[in-house]
Scaffold this motif. Structure first.
Motif, short mmCIF file in Angstrom:
data_model
loop_
_atom_site.label_atom_id
_atom_site.label_comp_id
_atom_site.label_asym_id
_atom_site.label_seq_id
_atom_site.Cartn_x
_atom_site.Cartn_y
_atom_site.Cartn_z
N MET A 1 0.85 -1.20 0.00
CA MET A 1 0.00 0.00 0.00
C MET A 1 0.89 1.25 0.00
N SER A 2 0.54 2.23 -0.81
CA SER A 2 1.33 3.44 -0.90
C SER A 2 1.18 4.27 0.37
N GLU A 3 2.12 5.17 0.58
CA GLU A 3 2.05 6.07 1.71
C GLU A 3 0.85 7.01 1.54
N PRO A 4 0.23 7.43 2.63
CA PRO A 4 -0.92 8.33 2.52
C PRO A 4 -0.56 9.62 1.79
N TYR A 5 -1.46 10.07 0.94
CA TYR A 5 -1.26 11.33 0.22
C TYR A 5 -2.60 11.99 -0.05
N ALA A 6 -2.52 13.28 -0.35
CA ALA A 6 -3.71 14.05 -0.72
C ALA A 6 -3.36 14.89 -1.94
N ILE A 7 -4.38 15.25 -2.69
CA ILE A 7 -4.22 16.17 -3.82
C ILE A 7 -4.66 17.54 -3.34
N ARG A 8 -3.76 18.51 -3.38
CA ARG A 8 -4.07 19.85 -2.87
C ARG A 8 -3.84 20.91 -3.93
N ILE A 9 -4.54 22.03 -3.79
CA ILE A 9 -4.27 23.20 -4.61
C ILE A 9 -3.87 24.34 -3.69
N HIS A 10 -2.89 25.12 -4.14
CA HIS A 10 -2.40 26.27 -3.38
C HIS A 10 -2.70 27.59 -4.08
N GLU A 11 -3.29 27.47 -5.29
CA GLU A 11 -3.68 28.64 -6.06
C GLU A 11 -4.70 28.20 -7.09
N ASN A 12 -5.48 29.14 -7.59
CA ASN A 12 -6.44 28.82 -8.63
C ASN A 12 -5.74 28.72 -9.98
N GLY A 13 -6.32 27.91 -10.87
CA GLY A 13 -5.74 27.78 -12.19
C GLY A 13 -6.22 26.54 -12.91
#
Length: 323
Positions: A1-13
Motif C-alpha cells: 500500500m502506498s504512503e498516505p497522500y492528498a491532492i491539494r491546490i495552493h492557487e487557482n488555475g
C-alpha cells in the motif's frame, strides 16, 4: 500500500495546480470516523473550486464524494465499526484517507460495490433532490434535461422515466443522443441552437413542466423559454459558466415561472434527510432502475488528466479516481 497522500491546490488555475502531497491522516475525534478510501468520484464542482469560480481557502483538498472502509472510530460512535464499508458526500475526498463525522457516512448495502457508491453518492443524491425534494416529479410530467449522459444526467434520465415522466434531453452529439435514448429519454435535441423552438414543437406549443439545467450560461435562456406557464426552472450547474442575471420581470413574462438554484447540502443537512435520500438511491440501484455508469477511471495521482477530460466534454457517465 502506498504512503498516505492528498491532492491539494495552493492557487487557482488549470489542472496543473493539482499537486500530490504526503499527509498524515487525522485520527478520529468524538463522533468521527477515519476511512481508508477505495474509490473517489469526480464532479464538475471540483473544477469550480480549482478555477476559483467557487472561492476556497488555500491550501485546499478538492473532492466531494467517495467510498471506503472504516479504519477507526472516535468516542461515542456506535453505528459504525472498523471494517464497515461506507459511502459519503464529504469535502476533501481527493486523498487516500478521510476523517469525517460518522453521521455523514452511510453503510453500503450488500451488492453495491465501493466504486459504484463513489460514482453515485453526490450525483445520485443530487438527482434525488431534483426529482423528489424541490418539486416532486409525477407521472405525466415533461422534463427538459441538459447533459443527459453526464454524471448527474445519466441518473436523472432513467430515474425520471421510471416515475412516469417524459424526458426531452439536450446533448451535443449523436453518440450521446443514442445513450440518452437508451437510458429513457423520449426525445433528444442535438446541439444548443433553437432548443426552445424544438421543445415547443415537441410539446404542441405547451412547453415543459421543469427544466433541469446543469449547463448554465449558454443554456439558461433556452431553458426559461422552454417552460410552460408556472413551469420550474431548476439551475443546478455551470458547465459553460455562470448564467447571466435574470430580472424578476423575465419570470413574469414567461408565465409566472419559478426559478431556483439549489445546492445538495441544503437538502442533506440533517442525518435524517441524508438517510432518506440514500435509502431511495440505494433502492433504485438495487432494483435496477439506476446503474452506476462508470465511463472512465483514472489514478487519483493523475487527477489533472481527469479534470482535462471532464472539462473537454469527453467523459460519459461517472468518472472514478482510484487512490
Amino acid at each position: 500500500m502506498s504512503e498516505p497522500y492528498a491532492i491539494r491546490i495552493h492557487e487557482n488555475g488549470g489542472p496543473d495546480v493539482l499537486k500530490k502531497e504526503a499527509f498524515e491522516p487525522k485520527q478520529p475525534g468524538p463522533g468521527q470516523a477515519l476511512v481508508r478510501q477505495t474509490a473517489v468520484g469526480l464532479n464538475f464542482i471540483d473544477t469550480y473550486y480549482r478555477t476559483g469560480l467557487y472561492p476556497v481557502k488555500f491550501p485546499f483538498t478538492p473532492g466531494s464524494e467517495g467510498a471506503g472502509v472504516v479504519e477507526a472510530v472516535g468516542e461515542g460512535v456506535t453505528d459504525l465499526k472498523p471494517g464497515d464499508r461506507v459511502g459519503y458526500v464529504a469535502s476533501g475526498t481527493y486523498a487516500t484517507h478521510l476523517t469525517a463525522p460518522a453521521a455523514s457516512l452511510i453503510k453500503l448495502p450488500d451488492g453495491i460495490a465501493d466504486e459504484d457508491a463513489a460514482a453515485v453518492m453526490l450525483k445520485g443524491l443530487t438527482a434525488w433532490m431534483l426529482l423528489f425534494e424541490i418539486r416532486p416529479v409525477k407521472a405525466g410530467d415533461t422534463l427538459l434535461v441538459w447533459a443527459p449522459v453526464g454524471g448527474v444526467g445519466s441518473l436523472l434520465v432513467p430515474w425520471a422515466a421510471s416515475l412516469g415522466a417524459r424526458v426531452i434531453a439536450v446533448t451535443s452529439s449523436e453518440k450521446k443522443a443514442e445513450l440518452a435514448r437508451a437510458s429513457g429519454a423520449s426525445d433528444v435535441i442535438i446541439g444548443y441552437d433553437n432548443v426552445a423552438e424544438q421543445v415547443k414543437a415537441l410539446t404542441d406549443g405547451k412547453g415543459v413542466d421543469m427544466a433541469l439545467d446543469s449547463v448554465g450560461k449558454v443554456s439558461f435562456e433556452a431553458s426559461l423559454s422552454s417552460l410552460k406557464k408556472r413551469g420550474w426552472m431548476v439551475s443546478y450547474g455551470n458547465a459553460s459558466g455562470m448564467a447571466d442575471p435574470v430580472p424578476p420581470g423575465r419570470l413574469a413574462q414567461g408565465g409566472s415561472l419559478i426559478l431556483t438554484r439549489p445546492t445538495l447540502f441544503s437538502f442533506i443537512d440533517t442525518p435524517e434527510a441524508l438517510a432518506r435520500g440514500a435509502k431511495l438511491l440505494f433502492a433504485a440501484l438495487q432494483d435496477g432502475t439506476l446503474k452506476a455508469e462508470i465511463g472512465q477511471r483514472f489514478a487519483l495521482s493523475d487527477v489533472g488528466d481527469a479534470h482535462r477530460a471532464l472539462e473537454s466534454g469527453k467523459t460519459t457517465g461517472a468518472t472514478i479516481l482510484n487512490p
